[in-house]
Design a protein around this motif. Sequence first.
Motif, short mmCIF file in Angstrom:
data_model
loop_
_atom_site.label_atom_id
_atom_site.label_comp_id
_atom_site.label_asym_id
_atom_site.label_seq_id
_atom_site.Cartn_x
_atom_site.Cartn_y
_atom_site.Cartn_z
N VAL A 28 48.83 40.03 33.27
CA VAL A 28 48.16 41.02 32.99
C VAL A 28 47.04 40.94 33.88
O VAL A 28 46.77 41.94 34.73
CB VAL A 28 47.71 41.27 31.69
CG1 VAL A 28 46.78 42.39 31.57
CG2 VAL A 28 48.99 41.49 30.61
N ASN A 29 46.31 39.97 33.97
CA ASN A 29 45.12 39.64 34.94
C ASN A 29 45.51 39.72 36.26
O ASN A 29 44.74 40.55 36.86
CB ASN A 29 44.37 38.43 34.41
CG ASN A 29 43.12 38.27 34.90
OD1 ASN A 29 42.50 39.44 35.16
ND2 ASN A 29 42.64 37.36 35.38
N ALA A 30 46.73 39.10 36.51
CA ALA A 30 47.00 39.07 38.18
C ALA A 30 47.27 40.38 38.48
O ALA A 30 46.80 40.85 39.65
CB ALA A 30 48.28 38.40 38.18
N HIS A 31 47.74 41.51 37.62
CA HIS A 31 47.84 42.81 38.26
C HIS A 31 46.64 43.64 38.30
O HIS A 31 46.24 44.34 39.13
CB HIS A 31 48.91 43.56 37.09
CG HIS A 31 50.35 43.24 37.46
ND1 HIS A 31 50.99 42.03 36.85
CD2 HIS A 31 51.45 43.81 38.42
CE1 HIS A 31 52.16 41.85 37.28
NE2 HIS A 31 52.31 43.11 38.17
N ARG A 36 42.21 45.59 41.93
CA ARG A 36 40.98 45.69 42.37
C ARG A 36 41.11 45.31 43.94
O ARG A 36 40.16 45.93 44.72
CB ARG A 36 39.87 44.54 41.64
CG ARG A 36 39.55 45.12 40.25
CD ARG A 36 38.32 44.32 39.92
NE ARG A 36 39.01 42.84 39.88
CZ ARG A 36 39.37 42.37 38.63
NH1 ARG A 36 39.81 43.18 37.54
NH2 ARG A 36 39.85 41.19 38.57
N ALA A 37 41.62 44.24 44.09
CA ALA A 37 41.95 43.91 45.57
C ALA A 37 42.44 45.18 46.47
O ALA A 37 41.85 45.20 47.67
CB ALA A 37 42.91 42.60 45.89
N ILE A 38 43.34 45.98 45.98
CA ILE A 38 43.94 47.00 46.63
C ILE A 38 43.02 48.19 47.07
O ILE A 38 42.68 48.72 48.04
CB ILE A 38 45.17 47.69 45.92
CG1 ILE A 38 46.20 46.63 46.10
CG2 ILE A 38 45.58 48.81 46.46
CD1 ILE A 38 47.47 46.68 45.05
N GLY A 60 44.47 37.65 45.97
CA GLY A 60 45.14 38.55 44.63
C GLY A 60 46.24 38.87 44.91
O GLY A 60 46.77 39.49 43.75
N ILE A 61 46.87 38.93 45.92
CA ILE A 61 48.22 39.43 46.27
C ILE A 61 49.22 38.27 46.61
O ILE A 61 48.84 37.70 47.82
CB ILE A 61 48.06 40.49 47.35
CG1 ILE A 61 47.27 41.87 46.84
CG2 ILE A 61 49.54 41.13 47.58
CD1 ILE A 61 47.28 43.05 47.58
N GLY A 62 50.19 38.34 45.79
CA GLY A 62 51.17 37.05 45.89
C GLY A 62 52.46 37.90 46.45
O GLY A 62 52.41 38.89 46.80
N PRO A 63 53.51 36.88 46.30
CA PRO A 63 54.78 37.29 46.92
C PRO A 63 55.45 38.43 45.92
O PRO A 63 55.77 39.56 46.42
CB PRO A 63 55.72 36.01 46.89
CG PRO A 63 55.04 35.15 45.88
CD PRO A 63 53.60 35.41 46.34
#
Length: 588
Positions: A28-31, A36-38, A60-63
């Motif tokens: 959840v937190n990753a999304h 925010r990063a976007i 904050g953006i992975g594969p």
Amino acid sequence: MPTNQDLAAIFEQISHLLELTGADKFRVNAHARAARAIADCSTDLMSIAHDRAALMAIDGIGPRIADKIREFAETGSIKEHQDLLKEVPSGLLEVLAVPGLGPKTVRVLWKEKQVKSLDDLKRIIADGSIMELPRMGEKTVQNIRESISFMEQSSGRMPLGMAMPIAESVLERLRAVKGVHAADFAGSLRRGRETIGDLDFVAASDDPKSVHAVFTAMPEVEKVLASGESKCSVRLKVQGRRIQADLRVVPPESYGAALLYFTGSKEHNVRLRERALRMGLTLNEYGLFPLDDAPTPPQARGVRAVAGKTEESVYQHLGLSVVPPELREDRGEVSDGWQPPKLVELKLIRAELHAHTSASDGTLSIDQLAEMAEKRGFHTIAVTDHSQSSTLANGLKPERLRAHIRSIREAAERHKRITILAGAEVDIHADGTLDYDDELLAELDIVVASPHASLRQDPALATRRLVAAVSHPLVHMLGHATGRLLGRREGLHPDIKAVAEAAAAHRTALEVNANWLRLDLCDVHVRTALEAGGENALIAIDCDVHHPADFDQLRFGVMTARRGGLPADRCVNCWTARKLHAWLKSKR
DNA sequence: GCCGTTTTCGGCCCGACTGTTTTCAGTCG
């Protein structure tokens, strides 16, 4: 063409929907973090969506997220998002937005009572069946009822310029309390965000009770939401607007740590704490302490902090440069070797380059404008009334402008201690042409070109329009590039990178309009402009003065520019008179 | 789902307050 903000909104929604399905909280937190990063990203992600490596280079953006961004760019939607929307009623998102209701509770409401919307929630409160759920007592239900009503009466986040005077008035009273060594506002207000969710205050005192007493007894307090030993929370009602205010009182030796903690951002704090752990330390709002295995917090056991009296001491002990509040957003500032830029400051501003008089839609005369600018220590004031197309703003036809220029020259003779520039704020027509001919523009000392009409234009057209304006050899500055009004009008969505590249190539400045309803360029745009323009990027910060009080808007523009990382030497308003005037003349 | 001075797996910050509990879960910032 979707913007980064659109994409960020989708990832934020995915994160909320995942929360409601009971998904792993780290996922959840990753999304949420990706969202925010976007939103903060200065590159238009749609244009690099095919480049997986470039996407993954963003913190904050992975594969997985990168693939979803590409999927969105190619198909216009993300399957996972659509699937979640089928699984989770979208009305639950507004239920989740009710203060005090978190994912656990909303999930129970949904699964046990078939609540699918705010209306459903109101219904089971009204018929009392909500009380059948676990942990639902009289007080909890009453709080939910009040939260719903608060949410319906408040229109979300409050603009910076509206929150600031409220905060300063509260602060004045906190500082006057006996035994208070220091007090400040913190939170997103201190970080200079364009809108504020709630007001945060920190005070240093050995007698928290007396500070709490003053805080909770203020006449604008509508309800005390929480009141404990060291923190309390109230809801204020000021001029019909409601906003929550939190106060934290700590001992003076913890003041810096508390201010740091309450200023945030939350993500910045997490980075600091992670770093502390790696260094064998633990950071909380009372200070930076040696790490041990004890279950109780160190300050409760009389452990001596290694830092905490000031924010600076905490950063120093963590081996970091002191981060200005406006840059505490977890964009790489918590890392070895990071150095803050020499940011623009309010006191460094020496010129106002965008001001109106009663000749168009302002209230001041040329003389009054000059006197007010001089009183502020400015060396230059530009008189830039509206051009002919702005009929509602009483824009000047060419013959009136020529007479106005003569009046400005005469006023300049009367005010020898400040330079009064004859200028105009010239409309940029929808096709990118300007509202006066070149011959007239050349008679002006400064030309501010701004979009005022056709603000719902297609982004590609808007980009061409603004690129044409900043490339015009007689234009010095692009005023309020998008024309947005916070919470009222979206404005244009130009490709700021393209506009900034053209502006830098022609040594044209991009304005940060300091009016708190505008703040246009916004913080992200400033960063984009600085990156795109490189050494040649020029930014102006102007108040767009119409009334005397507008000069005081400057700080909002400065905060916004600082959030964008604007160094003072790239801000034309900070230049010496000689340098500023030379730049203006170079376009004549 | 991301990330690396704990590096390709196994972690992922910290404390205060409330309400409903009899010891703590949920929420917030």
